[in-house]
Design an enzyme around this catalytic site. Structure first.
Site, PDB file in Angstrom:
ATOM      1  N   TYR A 166     -12.124  -5.222  -5.908  1.00 48.12           N
ATOM      2  CA  TYR A 166     -13.220  -4.692  -6.719  1.00 48.12           C
ATOM      3  C   TYR A 166     -14.364  -5.698  -6.802  1.00 48.12           C
ATOM      4  O   TYR A 166     -15.460  -5.436  -6.338  1.00 48.12           O
ATOM      5  CB  TYR A 166     -12.771  -4.267  -8.127  1.00 48.12           C
ATOM      6  CG  TYR A 166     -13.885  -3.545  -8.873  1.00 48.12           C
ATOM      7  CD1 TYR A 166     -14.146  -2.210  -8.614  1.00 48.12           C
ATOM      8  CD2 TYR A 166     -14.689  -4.216  -9.784  1.00 48.12           C
ATOM      9  CE1 TYR A 166     -15.186  -1.549  -9.262  1.00 48.12           C
ATOM     10  CE2 TYR A 166     -15.725  -3.564 -10.435  1.00 48.12           C
ATOM     11  CZ  TYR A 166     -15.986  -2.237 -10.170  1.00 48.12           C
ATOM     12  OH  TYR A 166     -17.007  -1.587 -10.793  1.00 48.12           O
ATOM     13  N   LYS A 183       0.343 -11.514   5.708  1.00 45.59           N
ATOM     14  CA  LYS A 183       0.438 -10.178   6.282  1.00 45.59           C
ATOM     15  C   LYS A 183      -0.986  -9.716   6.549  1.00 45.59           C
ATOM     16  O   LYS A 183      -1.790  -9.598   5.620  1.00 45.59           O
ATOM     17  CB  LYS A 183       1.126  -9.211   5.325  1.00 45.59           C
ATOM     18  CG  LYS A 183       1.221  -7.803   5.910  1.00 45.59           C
ATOM     19  CD  LYS A 183       1.126  -6.742   4.865  1.00 45.59           C
ATOM     20  CE  LYS A 183       1.002  -5.380   5.539  1.00 45.59           C
ATOM     21  NZ  LYS A 183       0.571  -4.330   4.619  1.00 45.59           N
ATOM     22  N   TYR A 199      -1.736 -11.287   1.497  1.00 45.08           N
ATOM     23  CA  TYR A 199      -1.888  -9.932   2.056  1.00 45.08           C
ATOM     24  C   TYR A 199      -3.375  -9.712   2.280  1.00 45.08           C
ATOM     25  O   TYR A 199      -4.152  -9.647   1.334  1.00 45.08           O
ATOM     26  CB  TYR A 199      -1.294  -8.917   1.084  1.00 45.08           C
ATOM     27  CG  TYR A 199      -1.331  -7.466   1.510  1.00 45.08           C
ATOM     28  CD1 TYR A 199      -1.748  -7.070   2.780  1.00 45.08           C
ATOM     29  CD2 TYR A 199      -0.925  -6.476   0.625  1.00 45.08           C
ATOM     30  CE1 TYR A 199      -1.768  -5.739   3.145  1.00 45.08           C
ATOM     31  CE2 TYR A 199      -0.941  -5.133   0.965  1.00 45.08           C
ATOM     32  CZ  TYR A 199      -1.365  -4.766   2.231  1.00 45.08           C
ATOM     33  OH  TYR A 199      -1.394  -3.440   2.587  1.00 45.08           O
ATOM     34  N   THR A 223       0.825  -1.208   0.000  1.00 47.50           N
ATOM     35  CA  THR A 223       0.000   0.000   0.000  1.00 47.50           C
ATOM     36  C   THR A 223       0.857   1.255   0.000  1.00 47.50           C
ATOM     37  O   THR A 223       0.613   2.191  -0.763  1.00 47.50           O
ATOM     38  CB  THR A 223      -0.939  -0.010   1.215  1.00 47.50           C
ATOM     39  OG1 THR A 223      -1.747  -1.193   1.162  1.00 47.50           O
ATOM     40  CG2 THR A 223      -1.849   1.204   1.216  1.00 47.50           C
TER      41      THR A 223
END
Length: 304
Positions: free
Chosen positions: A119, A173, A145, A58
């Site tokens: 999405y 993560k 993730y 990110t």
């Protein structure tokens, strides 16, 4: 090896433990990716004690980069640092994610991190097959993730259990900030390496069983978060808690202003030998007032 800190999972060939910053993507004055400054930042956190680096998370603004830009970042960082490179490869598409993973392996990345597809809604079977396809495509470890606040897709504990059974899946993560979910995930999947993905839960993540700390604060002050981890591993609980309190204050200071502007602004405030530039639109940097207040807060903490 660790002493008091949680050990990495036995299925993790990289034995990820300690601080793993989600490194930034630098941009030059024209807004183009700056590979040299991107590598300089990755080296900076490695020199500060990071055990590995995670480009294109990110903080790396991966969702705002073209495929070619993403490949350039991975190539540069994989060639430019001496610590393990676990490259972000996630996209909404399994096909594209596999292509990024194969490229990362080909250019020398040590592992890949794949965010859950975003999405479109994702059911359990779709999630399992997505990660199975990635893991079968490469011979380097794959880390999941989990950040449902950004992707809109939360992994159930059942789905994670099935994903954990896939050969090549090494860890996860977690940036969900869902402590009960994370505690149960760790309890049910002892073979995986878990990494705490929020600066608000570094100490708590270690208590729960996270071996790694994927810390945005460590992008700017790697030595602070490394000290926290090292104190915890040494059994210095009170010291680790004090450092977590400092991390809270730094996190609060850097969260002022537009979303994610704090990390790059704080790097500029540190006046380092490299310049990571601003953020890519539609993200925005801090205005002068917010920057001055950030600098004052960091100075009050004796960090600049």
């Amino acid at each position: 090896m660790t002493d008091h800190a949680p050990a990495p999972g036995k299925r993790d060939p990289l034995d990820v433990a300690g601080v793993v910053p989600p490194t930034v993507t630098a941009f030059d004055e024209s807004g183009a990716v700056d590979p040299e400054a991107t590598v300089a930042h990755a080296r900076f956190v490695a020199d500060g004690g990071a055990r590995a680096v995670f480009p294109l998370g990110t903080n790396g603004e991966f969702a705002l980069l073209s495929g070619e830009e993403r490949r350039r970042v991975v190539e540069a960082v994989a060639d430019g640092v001496d610590v393990p490179v676990i490259a972000g490869v996630g996209t909404p598409s399994t096909r594209d994610t596999v292509a990024h993973a194969e490229h990362a392996e080909a250019v020398g990345a040590d592992g890949v991190v794949a965010v859950t597809p975003y999405y479109y809604p994702l059911d359990e079977q779709g999630a399992v097959e997505h990660y199975r396809t990635i893991a079968e495509a490469v011979d380097i470890p794959v880390y999941v993730y989990h950040i449902p606040s950004k992707t809109g897709n939360e992994l159930s504990l059942s789905a994670l259990g099935r994903i954990a059974a896939i050969d090549g899946i090494a860890g996860l993560k977690d940036s969900s900030k869902d402590v009960p979910w994370l505690a149960q995930a760790i309890d049910r999947n002892p073979g995986l390496t878990f990494m705490a993905g929020s600066d608000s839960l570094l100490h708590a993540g270690l208590d729960l069983g996270c071996a790694g700390l994927v810390s945005a604060v460590a992008n700017v002050f790697p030595e602070l978060v490394v000290d926290l981890y090292d104190a915890y591993d040494a059994g210095e609980t009170d010291r680790a808690r004090e450092l977590q309190s400092t991390v809270f204050e730094v996190r609060d200071a850097m969260k002022r202003g537009p979303y994610m502007a704090g990390v790059k602004t704080a790097l500029q405030v540190r006046d380092l030998s490299f310049d990571v530039g601003g953020l890519r639109a539609p993200l925005r940097t801090m205005d002068d007032d917010d920057r001055e207040r950030l600098e004052a807060d960091l100075a009050a903490l004796d960090l600049v």
